[in-house]
Design a protein around this motif. Structure first.
Motif, PDB file in Angstrom:
ATOM      1  N   LEU A   1     -33.188 -26.485 -11.637  1.00 33.63           N
ATOM      2  CA  LEU A   1     -33.205 -25.454 -12.685  1.00 33.63           C
ATOM      3  C   LEU A   1     -32.413 -24.217 -12.282  1.00 33.63           C
ATOM      4  O   LEU A   1     -32.294 -23.275 -13.088  1.00 33.63           O
ATOM      5  CB  LEU A   1     -34.656 -25.053 -12.986  1.00 33.63           C
TER       6      LEU A   1
ATOM      7  N   MET B   1     -31.722 -26.178 -22.762  1.00 38.67           N
ATOM      8  CA  MET B   1     -30.677 -25.273 -22.290  1.00 38.67           C
ATOM      9  C   MET B   1     -29.295 -25.895 -22.389  1.00 38.67           C
ATOM     10  O   MET B   1     -28.288 -25.189 -22.353  1.00 38.67           O
ATOM     11  CB  MET B   1     -30.955 -24.879 -20.836  1.00 38.67           C
TER      12      MET B   1
ATOM     13  N   LEU C   1     -32.668 -17.612 -17.461  1.00 36.90           N
ATOM     14  CA  LEU C   1     -33.947 -18.223 -17.825  1.00 36.90           C
ATOM     15  C   LEU C   1     -35.044 -17.769 -16.858  1.00 36.90           C
ATOM     16  O   LEU C   1     -34.895 -17.872 -15.636  1.00 36.90           O
ATOM     17  CB  LEU C   1     -33.828 -19.754 -17.790  1.00 36.90           C
TER      18      LEU C   1
ATOM     19  N   PHE D   1     -29.831 -22.708 -14.641  1.00 43.30           N
ATOM     20  CA  PHE D   1     -30.414 -22.058 -15.811  1.00 43.30           C
ATOM     21  C   PHE D   1     -31.036 -20.713 -15.439  1.00 43.30           C
ATOM     22  O   PHE D   1     -30.981 -19.757 -16.213  1.00 43.30           O
ATOM     23  CB  PHE D   1     -31.468 -22.972 -16.437  1.00 43.30           C
TER      24      PHE D   1
ATOM     25  N   ALA E   1     -29.798 -23.278 -27.607  1.00 49.82           N
ATOM     26  CA  ALA E   1     -30.227 -22.775 -26.305  1.00 49.82           C
ATOM     27  C   ALA E   1     -30.916 -21.427 -26.462  1.00 49.82           C
ATOM     28  O   ALA E   1     -30.393 -20.387 -26.074  1.00 49.82           O
ATOM     29  CB  ALA E   1     -29.033 -22.665 -25.363  1.00 49.82           C
TER      30      ALA E   1
END
Length: 526
Positions: free
Chosen positions: A495, A468, A503, A498, A474
């Motif tokens: 995370l 990412m 994501l 993201f 990405a």
């Protein structure tokens, strides 16, 4: 208001005999004032109630007339019908339920009910489920009543479909004690027979004996039939050649399950077949690599093929395919094998199949008592230059061979699914400081790993962060990992940026079962 007893208010203080008259005297004027305020509030409340009633009357008047101006009331009939049709599920048939279209559409108003009942295409897809049997003194009566209701509902449903091609699926609870002769599915199948000329897609999952009703039909009875899915509940010989509907003029998709499956026994028009999917016990199937080659040779239009393989028979050996010339499958995009042993023969099979349009490969390898394992697929992955999706069972593949295969995947790969994983954490998925993992599958969008053991939480975090964090690469959109071990540390907070960027992350670990403790254990009333 000031009070000489302010310090005692809100406490448990009890006044003495001299203080009681003083408190009563203090309350005379406040009590009168409170009475006047309550009377004033009452008068104001009456005025508010009168205004509220007038407001409600005006709201009803205005809203009633505004509803006449609603754009949906002026939509042409054909537009409303198209909207209704867009409510129908596209990935399956419609359930006989008031909680979804088309039945739900008729529960809104009388006008919509009239439109839905007069739109045949809304009723051209039907999923019928046999009511389950129960036990008890009135179980038989209850089951008969429910069955009758379901059958009448299905008949009404089909009656509304006009002359539209039909898509029908049947399911029944798989219970061995349920007598087939009394099955409501047999009655429903008898109801379906008059509509056979309009069958387009059929999907039947039921006891084998019930299929006798279908076996009475011929190819001329089903001129519109395009796809057939038969899933009988039986381990005995099915006798697929007796189903002459498979030889229909337009049948191009076959889905079947059974222990005795040999696709060559199917009365199919092979030259028009686009989908062939078969499932069952690999150790009992008679499908071999040689048969698969013969099938691929006579299905030039095949686009999806999912079959079982068992080359463990004495007649099937590594050299038996040497006499078969290579087969080119120009349109085959999806290939799935469920295999039993015979790695050398399987390698020869793949070597003899040319797949220029290959997009998705799925492999399930059964480890037999001799420890047979899947061979390295690195050579095949290099040949499939347009491969986009790989779903593989790594438990049956030696780790070095699996890693070699993953490193050989073409750059077009977008989806990678691994089951029973036994990967070390170094390469190719462990994105360490030098980021070697970025060189593998640069366009990867989806990564799914199930029963993961040896990949650490830290390695997974580094891999996702590296993917990412490099803007031109990405492409990662979805990461679903199910660890078959306990969590070492929670990586979800790291995370979060993201995840907020879009994501899709799902990470689960094996959890310790909590101890059930109760201080009343062993007592008679618990």
């Amino acid at each position: 208001m000031a009070s000489p007893f302010a310090s005692q208010l809100g406490t448990n203080y009890s006044p003495n005999d001299e203080e009681v008259p003083k408190i009563e005297a203090l309350l005379v004027e406040p009590a009168l004032r409170l009475k006047r305020l309550e009377d004033e509030i009452g008068e104001l409340q009456k005025a508010l109630d009168k205004l509220a009633a007038e407001r409600e009357s005006l709201v009803a008047y205005v809203e009633g007339h505004k509803s006449l101006l609603s754009p949906v009331r002026r939509l042409p009939l054909d537009i409303i019908q198209e909207i209704f049709l867009a409510c129908i599920p596209t990935h399956r048939n419609c359930a006989m339920s008031a909680s979804e279209a088309p039945v739900l559409l008729g529960r809104i108003c009388s006008s919509w009910r009239s439109i839905s009942l007069s739109t045949p295409r809304l009723w051209a897809k039907l999923h019928f489920v046999e009511p389950p049997r129960s036990y008890g003194p009135y179980a038989s009566i209850f089951h008969t009543t429910r069955t009758t209701q379901h059958l009448e509902g299905a008949k009404s449903w089909l009656g509304r479909s006009g002359l539209c091609p039909l898509s029908i699926s049947l399911r029944t609870p798989h219970t061995s004690h349920a007598p087939v002769s009394n099955s409501s599915l047999q009655e429903f199948l008898q109801t379906l027979i008059p509509f056979a000329s309009r069958w387009q897609h059929i999907d039947f999952s039921m006891p084998l004996a019930t299929f006798d009703v279908v076996s009475q039909l011929t190819e001329t009875d089903v001129p519109l039939l395009e796809s057939v899915a038969f899933y009988p509940f039986s381990s005995s010989e099915t006798g697929w050649n007796r189903f002459r509907v498979l030889h229909g003029l337009r049948v191009s998709s076959i889905y079947a399950i059974g222990d005795d499956l040999t696709a060559e026994d199917f009365p199919i028009r092979w030259e028009q077949l686009t989908v062939l999917e078969m499932a069952g016990a690999t150790w009992r199937t008679s499908m071999t690599s040689e048969i698969v080659l013969r099938i691929l040779r006579k299905t030039p239009k095949l686009q999806s093929c999912k079959v079982m393989l068992n080359d463990g028979h004495p007649s099937s050996g590594p050299g038996i395919l040497s006499s078969h010339p290579p087969v080119e499958c120009k349109f085959l995009r999806t290939l799935q094998f469920s295999c039993e042993n015979a790695a050398a023969t399987f390698t020869q099979l793949l070597d003899r199949i040319s797949l220029p349009e290959m997009r998705s490969f799925i492999l399930r390898w059964e480890i037999d008592s001799h420890g047979g394992r899947c061979p390295s697929l690195a050579h095949q992955f290099k040949r499939w230059t347009q491969l986009e999706s790989l779903d593989i069972d790594s438990e049956s593949t030696p780790t070095p061979d699996l890693l070699e295969g993953l490193c050989s995947l073409p750059p077009t790969m977008r989806r990678l699914v691994i089951h029973d994983v036994g990967l070390p954490v170094q390469v190719p998925l462990d994105a360490s400081d030098s980021l070697p993992g970025l060189d593998v599958c640069p366009l990867l969008e989806t990564l799914e790993i199930y029963r993961c053991v040896n990949i650490s939480d830290a390695a997974l975090l580094r891999f996702i962060a590296a993917r990412m964090g490099v803007a031109p690469r990405a492409t990662l959109r979805r990461v679903h990992i199910k660890f078959n071990r306990y969590m070492t540390f929670d990586i979800l907070p790291s995370l979060q940026p993201f995840i907020e960027a879009g994501l899709d992350v799902s990470i689960s670990h094996t959890e310790l079962l909590p101890m059930r403790f109760t201080p009343w254990l062993g007592m008679s009333d618990t």
